[in-house]
Design a protein around this motif. Structure first.
Motif, PDB file in Angstrom:
ATOM      1  N   GLY A   1       0.808  -1.210   0.000  1.00  0.00           N
ATOM      2  CA  GLY A   1       0.000   0.000   0.000  1.00  0.00           C
ATOM      3  C   GLY A   1       0.836   1.252   0.000  1.00  0.00           C
ATOM      4  O   GLY A   1       2.068   1.191   0.009  1.00  0.00           O
ATOM      5  N   GLN A   2       0.136   2.386  -0.003  1.00  0.00           N
ATOM      6  CA  GLN A   2       0.814   3.675   0.046  1.00  0.00           C
ATOM      7  C   GLN A   2      -0.162   4.737   0.521  1.00  0.00           C
ATOM      8  O   GLN A   2      -1.378   4.569   0.432  1.00  0.00           O
ATOM      9  CB  GLN A   2       1.389   4.061  -1.303  1.00  0.00           C
ATOM     10  CG  GLN A   2       0.359   4.358  -2.372  1.00  0.00           C
ATOM     11  CD  GLN A   2       1.025   4.749  -3.683  1.00  0.00           C
ATOM     12  OE1 GLN A   2       2.134   4.330  -3.979  1.00  0.00           O
ATOM     13  NE2 GLN A   2       0.340   5.552  -4.465  1.00  0.00           N
ATOM     14  N   THR A   3       0.405   5.830   1.027  1.00  0.00           N
ATOM     15  CA  THR A   3      -0.435   6.960   1.399  1.00  0.00           C
ATOM     16  C   THR A   3      -1.002   7.585   0.139  1.00  0.00           C
ATOM     17  O   THR A   3      -0.454   7.424  -0.956  1.00  0.00           O
ATOM     18  CB  THR A   3       0.362   8.014   2.191  1.00  0.00           C
ATOM     19  OG1 THR A   3       1.469   8.450   1.393  1.00  0.00           O
ATOM     20  CG2 THR A   3       0.840   7.466   3.515  1.00  0.00           C
ATOM     21  N   GLU A   4      -2.099   8.303   0.297  1.00  0.00           N
ATOM     22  CA  GLU A   4      -2.729   8.956  -0.845  1.00  0.00           C
ATOM     23  C   GLU A   4      -1.765   9.910  -1.538  1.00  0.00           C
ATOM     24  O   GLU A   4      -1.753  10.023  -2.763  1.00  0.00           O
ATOM     25  CB  GLU A   4      -3.970   9.712  -0.373  1.00  0.00           C
ATOM     26  CG  GLU A   4      -4.808  10.273  -1.485  1.00  0.00           C
ATOM     27  CD  GLU A   4      -6.067  10.904  -0.934  1.00  0.00           C
ATOM     28  OE1 GLU A   4      -6.029  12.106  -0.580  1.00  0.00           O
ATOM     29  OE2 GLU A   4      -7.087  10.200  -0.859  1.00  0.00           O
TER      30      GLU A   4
ATOM     31  N   GLN B   1      -3.986  11.570  10.209  1.00  0.00           N
ATOM     32  CA  GLN B   1      -4.794  12.344   9.261  1.00  0.00           C
ATOM     33  C   GLN B   1      -4.469  12.019   7.803  1.00  0.00           C
ATOM     34  O   GLN B   1      -4.948  12.704   6.900  1.00  0.00           O
ATOM     35  CB  GLN B   1      -4.581  13.840   9.519  1.00  0.00           C
ATOM     36  CG  GLN B   1      -4.998  14.284  10.903  1.00  0.00           C
ATOM     37  CD  GLN B   1      -6.471  14.028  11.167  1.00  0.00           C
ATOM     38  OE1 GLN B   1      -7.325  14.344  10.355  1.00  0.00           O
ATOM     39  NE2 GLN B   1      -6.761  13.423  12.313  1.00  0.00           N
ATOM     40  N   SER B   2      -3.639  10.985   7.562  1.00  0.00           N
ATOM     41  CA  SER B   2      -3.200  10.655   6.206  1.00  0.00           C
ATOM     42  C   SER B   2      -3.983   9.466   5.641  1.00  0.00           C
ATOM     43  O   SER B   2      -3.888   8.363   6.170  1.00  0.00           O
ATOM     44  CB  SER B   2      -1.712  10.307   6.185  1.00  0.00           C
ATOM     45  OG  SER B   2      -0.951  11.383   6.632  1.00  0.00           O
ATOM     46  N   PRO B   3      -4.729   9.678   4.550  1.00  0.00           N
ATOM     47  CA  PRO B   3      -5.417   8.561   3.914  1.00  0.00           C
ATOM     48  C   PRO B   3      -4.417   7.626   3.238  1.00  0.00           C
ATOM     49  O   PRO B   3      -3.386   8.066   2.727  1.00  0.00           O
ATOM     50  CB  PRO B   3      -6.307   9.221   2.855  1.00  0.00           C
ATOM     51  CG  PRO B   3      -6.264  10.682   3.120  1.00  0.00           C
ATOM     52  CD  PRO B   3      -5.029  10.955   3.909  1.00  0.00           C
ATOM     53  N   PHE B   4      -4.716   6.337   3.230  1.00  0.00           N
ATOM     54  CA  PHE B   4      -3.883   5.378   2.507  1.00  0.00           C
ATOM     55  C   PHE B   4      -4.758   4.314   1.852  1.00  0.00           C
ATOM     56  O   PHE B   4      -5.925   4.143   2.227  1.00  0.00           O
ATOM     57  CB  PHE B   4      -2.828   4.761   3.405  1.00  0.00           C
ATOM     58  CG  PHE B   4      -3.332   3.724   4.384  1.00  0.00           C
ATOM     59  CD1 PHE B   4      -3.229   2.367   4.112  1.00  0.00           C
ATOM     60  CD2 PHE B   4      -3.901   4.110   5.581  1.00  0.00           C
ATOM     61  CE1 PHE B   4      -3.698   1.430   5.009  1.00  0.00           C
ATOM     62  CE2 PHE B   4      -4.357   3.174   6.489  1.00  0.00           C
ATOM     63  CZ  PHE B   4      -4.261   1.824   6.196  1.00  0.00           C
ATOM     64  N   THR B   5      -4.200   3.669   0.844  1.00  0.00           N
ATOM     65  CA  THR B   5      -4.874   2.573   0.155  1.00  0.00           C
ATOM     66  C   THR B   5      -3.956   1.360   0.189  1.00  0.00           C
ATOM     67  O   THR B   5      -2.730   1.496   0.308  1.00  0.00           O
ATOM     68  CB  THR B   5      -5.181   2.924  -1.309  1.00  0.00           C
ATOM     69  OG1 THR B   5      -3.969   3.231  -1.991  1.00  0.00           O
ATOM     70  CG2 THR B   5      -6.127   4.116  -1.404  1.00  0.00           C
ATOM     71  N   PHE B   6      -4.560   0.159   0.082  1.00  0.00           N
ATOM     72  CA  PHE B   6      -3.756  -1.046   0.088  1.00  0.00           C
ATOM     73  C   PHE B   6      -4.448  -2.161  -0.692  1.00  0.00           C
ATOM     74  O   PHE B   6      -5.658  -2.106  -0.924  1.00  0.00           O
ATOM     75  CB  PHE B   6      -3.440  -1.508   1.516  1.00  0.00           C
ATOM     76  CG  PHE B   6      -4.651  -1.861   2.357  1.00  0.00           C
ATOM     77  CD1 PHE B   6      -5.083  -3.175   2.453  1.00  0.00           C
ATOM     78  CD2 PHE B   6      -5.327  -0.894   3.063  1.00  0.00           C
ATOM     79  CE1 PHE B   6      -6.179  -3.506   3.227  1.00  0.00           C
ATOM     80  CE2 PHE B   6      -6.423  -1.208   3.853  1.00  0.00           C
ATOM     81  CZ  PHE B   6      -6.852  -2.530   3.937  1.00  0.00           C
TER      82      PHE B   6
END
Length: 91
Positions: free
Chosen positions: A7-10, A83-88
């Motif tokens: 994954g990674q942060t937005e 407060q950091s969105p991430f996706t995986f």
């Protein structure tokens, strides 16, 4: 079943590897390790047959929540670290 996770942060400034482990009782664990040295451990539960939700805590004091959709052998998810969105993805 344990599956690899990426994954990674937005913003794309932090990348993660790790694993998701699901149990037969509908629960499981999630582990993230970032390229910045942060590691996060959490727990999740399936709220439907394919959808899960969980929370985790990180070594730097940050915490967050996540949601995912799974086929059983792979899936995708989103969450927040502080407060950091991430996706995986996993599987």
């Amino acid at each position: 079943m344990t599956l690899p996770l990426r994954g990674q942060t937005e913003a794309g400034d932090e990348k993660f590897t790790g694993q998701a482990t699901g149990q037969l009782d509908g629960g499981g664990t999630l582990t993230l390790i970032s390229n910045r040295g942060r590691s996060c451990d959490g727990d999740f539960v399936y709220v439907t047959g394919r959808n899960g939700e969980g929370v985790f805590n990180c070594t730097d004091g940050q915490s967050g929540s996540f949601k995912f959709v799974s086929t059983g052998s792979r899936g995708v998810g989103t969450g927040m670290i502080g407060q950091s969105p991430f996706t995986f993805t996993f599987g």
